[in-house]
Design an enzyme around this catalytic site. Structure first.
Site, mmCIF file in Angstrom:
data_model
loop_
_atom_site.group_PDB
_atom_site.id
_atom_site.type_symbol
_atom_site.label_atom_id
_atom_site.label_comp_id
_atom_site.label_asym_id
_atom_site.label_seq_id
_atom_site.Cartn_x
_atom_site.Cartn_y
_atom_site.Cartn_z
ATOM 1 N N ASP A 161 0.856 -1.177 0.000
ATOM 2 C CA ASP A 161 0.000 0.000 0.000
ATOM 3 C C ASP A 161 0.899 1.235 0.000
ATOM 4 O O ASP A 161 2.079 1.157 0.389
ATOM 5 C CB ASP A 161 -0.900 -0.028 1.243
ATOM 6 C CG ASP A 161 -1.769 1.201 1.374
ATOM 7 O OD1 ASP A 161 -2.359 1.614 0.363
ATOM 8 O OD2 ASP A 161 -1.846 1.760 2.483
ATOM 9 N N ASP A 163 -0.168 5.015 1.007
ATOM 10 C CA ASP A 163 -0.362 5.973 2.097
ATOM 11 C C ASP A 163 -0.276 5.286 3.452
ATOM 12 O O ASP A 163 -1.053 4.375 3.754
ATOM 13 C CB ASP A 163 -1.726 6.656 1.958
ATOM 14 C CG ASP A 163 -1.874 7.374 0.621
ATOM 15 O OD1 ASP A 163 -0.948 8.109 0.253
ATOM 16 O OD2 ASP A 163 -2.907 7.179 -0.046
#
Length: 253
Positions: free
Chosen positions: A16, A18
């Site tokens: 991922d 963020d």
């Protein structure tokens, strides 16, 4: 040689963006709070119930923008028209609120800049040095620009973000489809892939997609929740996974 803290069967790592690679999760949270608080204040007056951390974790974090709007509004029993993706940010629609959030996010990024977590970058480099494939998997449509702004776009063999997901009609997290697409693009089965996520929705995606290993990254003190949602292990920073290889510790025969 450094041990990556992963099962030997893992051949690809799906990260991922963020909160895992870049320090943008806090900026996203601030933009969501300003968006929803302004909306709720206009709707309910000064006695409104503000958007809180629990709302962010449960309904918004890790999800595609419009899905986050729908989930939060539904939690408050609020219905708005869907509108269209080109709705202006002042329109009271699902897409209008989402576009307002994105407008605020980009403004905050321009003012405050974007940083990568140095330990995460070191970990991704170690993964690549070990010969594993890498992908970034993000619901953000700004993913490529963020990666380019911190100079790490070349560290990922595949990018599945909000733009790619829309082009391929992939449902976002907590559905596993974006992670599964990344694994397919890398030519690796889900069982031979590790997922790295900080969001509960991402944990759900990792579990339901039957990935070989799911790493929860706890930046905000939710280790228990990450485990409950499917993390095989939880770290506060990816560098915690980098340990001297056990064989190296034994010394010469």
């Amino acid at each position: 040689m450094m041990y990556l803290g992963l099962p030997e069967s893992v051949r690809a790592c799906l990260f991922d963006l963020d909160g895992v690679i870049t320090k943008t999760a806090v900026v996203h949270k601030a933009a969501w709070k300003e968006t929803f608080d302004d909306f709720l204040r206009g709707r309910d007056g000064e006695g409104f119930r503000p958007f809180g951390d629990d709302d962010y974790d449960r309904y918004v974090d890790g999800r595609p923008r419009a899905d986050g709007v729908r989930a939060f509004l539904d939690s408050r029993g609020i219905r708005l028209p869907e509108g269209g993706e080109d709705d202006p940010p002042d329109r009271l629609s699902v897409h209008g609120l989402g576009n307002r959030k994105n407008e605020l996010l980009l403004e905050k990024i321009r003012k405050e800049g974007v940083e990568a977590y140095p330990a995460s970058v070191r970990y991704v480099r170690a993964v690549r040095d070990a010969g594993l494939r890498t992908a970034v998997v993000s619901s953000s449509r700004n993913c490529r620009d963020v990666l380019a702004s911190v100079g790490i776009e070349e560290l990922f063999d595949v990018r599945i973000d909000g733009v790619v997901a829309a082009e391929r009609s992939l449902p976002g997290k907590p559905a596993p489809d974006t992670f599964l697409a990344a694994a397919r693009d890398l030519g690796v089965d889900a069982a031979a892939s590790a997922v790295f996520e900080d969001a509960l929705a991402g944990m759900d995606a990792g579990r339901s997609g039957h990935f070989g290993y799911v790493v929860g990254v706890d930046r905000v003190g939710q280790a228990r929740e990450l485990r409950e949602h499917g993390a095989d292990t939880v770290v506060t920073d990816l560098e915690e996974l980098l340990l001297p290889d056990a064989a190296d510790l034994e010394g010469p025969p």
